[in-house]
Design a protein around this motif. Structure first.
Motif, short mmCIF file in Angstrom:
data_model
loop_
_atom_site.label_atom_id
_atom_site.label_comp_id
_atom_site.label_asym_id
_atom_site.label_seq_id
_atom_site.Cartn_x
_atom_site.Cartn_y
_atom_site.Cartn_z
N ASP A 128 44.02 45.97 39.22
CA ASP A 128 43.55 45.62 37.87
C ASP A 128 44.59 44.68 37.30
O ASP A 128 45.70 45.11 36.97
N MET A 129 44.26 43.41 37.24
CA MET A 129 45.23 42.38 36.86
C MET A 129 44.92 41.82 35.48
O MET A 129 43.76 41.75 35.08
N GLN A 130 45.96 41.39 34.81
CA GLN A 130 45.82 40.66 33.56
C GLN A 130 46.34 39.24 33.84
O GLN A 130 47.49 39.08 34.26
N VAL A 131 45.46 38.27 33.61
CA VAL A 131 45.79 36.88 33.90
C VAL A 131 45.91 36.13 32.58
O VAL A 131 45.00 36.20 31.75
N SER A 132 47.01 35.44 32.41
CA SER A 132 47.24 34.62 31.23
C SER A 132 47.36 33.18 31.67
O SER A 132 47.94 32.89 32.71
N LEU A 133 46.79 32.27 30.87
CA LEU A 133 46.89 30.86 31.23
C LEU A 133 46.82 29.99 29.99
O LEU A 133 46.25 30.37 28.97
N LEU A 134 47.41 28.83 30.13
CA LEU A 134 47.28 27.77 29.15
C LEU A 134 46.57 26.65 29.89
O LEU A 134 47.19 25.92 30.67
N ASN A 135 45.25 26.54 29.67
CA ASN A 135 44.43 25.57 30.38
C ASN A 135 44.79 24.18 29.88
O ASN A 135 44.88 23.95 28.68
N ASP A 136 45.01 23.26 30.80
CA ASP A 136 45.40 21.89 30.48
C ASP A 136 44.17 21.00 30.53
O ASP A 136 43.68 20.67 31.59
N GLY A 137 43.66 20.63 29.38
CA GLY A 137 42.50 19.74 29.33
C GLY A 137 41.47 20.15 28.30
O GLY A 137 41.35 19.50 27.28
N PRO A 138 40.71 21.16 28.48
CA PRO A 138 40.62 22.04 29.65
C PRO A 138 39.97 21.34 30.84
O PRO A 138 39.07 20.53 30.68
N VAL A 139 40.46 21.67 32.01
CA VAL A 139 39.93 21.15 33.26
C VAL A 139 39.65 22.35 34.15
O VAL A 139 40.57 23.07 34.53
N THR A 140 38.36 22.56 34.47
CA THR A 140 37.94 23.71 35.29
C THR A 140 36.83 23.25 36.23
O THR A 140 35.89 22.59 35.80
N PHE A 141 36.96 23.59 37.52
CA PHE A 141 35.95 23.25 38.51
C PHE A 141 35.66 24.47 39.39
O PHE A 141 36.56 25.27 39.66
N LEU A 142 34.44 24.56 39.89
CA LEU A 142 34.05 25.58 40.86
C LEU A 142 33.88 24.90 42.21
O LEU A 142 33.03 24.01 42.36
N LEU A 143 34.72 25.28 43.17
CA LEU A 143 34.60 24.76 44.52
C LEU A 143 33.95 25.83 45.38
O LEU A 143 34.34 27.00 45.32
#
Length: 146
Positions: A128-143
């Protein structure tokens, strides 16, 4: 295999309040493993992740890859990414890899990443993880690979 990639200024993952992985600028990769995935597919996806051009060059165009910039790679397993959400009100997971296959392919990709890129961090498979991020852009892609 699916990878949701986010260009980040920073990202971290913790388990039970303990930091287990963190990067500064680079890519946060949420990885979903499907039941028909193989080590070959994982290796092809890793190559694509390292060479996918999502960072800006001097002219502001997305022409640079993680390999070009030397940024960090934070790899986090995410079972729910492979959910079938096409119908109904509850996700289906019949296409997901077994926990054993998912863990084996996640660890395989992680080992290959460590041997081919200088900055690699990870979450903890099945936790059970907690993920923190500061998205740059935002730039998000699904590969997606198969």
């Amino acid at each position: 295999m699916k990878a949701l990639i986010q260009r980040v200024s920073s990202a971290s993952v913790s388990v039970a309040g303990e930091s287990v992985g963190a990067i500064n600028g680079g890519l946060l990769v949420l990885l979903g493993v499907e039941r028909n995935d193989t080590a070959e597919i994982a290796e092809r996806l890793l190559d694509r992740l390292l060479r996918y051009r999502v960072f800006s060059d001097a002219e502001g165009r997305m022409n640079l890859s993680l390999a070009d910039t030397g940024g960090g790679l934070l790899l986090v397993s995410q079972f729910t990414l492979v959910a079938d959400t096409r119908k109904g009100l509850r996700p289906g997971f019949s296409g997901a890899a077994t926990p054993e296959l998912g863990k084996a392919l996640y660890e395989h990709m992680l080992q290959k990443a460590h041997s081919s890129h200088p900055q690699v961090a990870s979450g903890r498979f099945g936790a059970d993880m907690q993920v923190s991020l500061l998205n740059d852009g935002p730039v998000t892609f699904l590969l997606e690979m198969n």
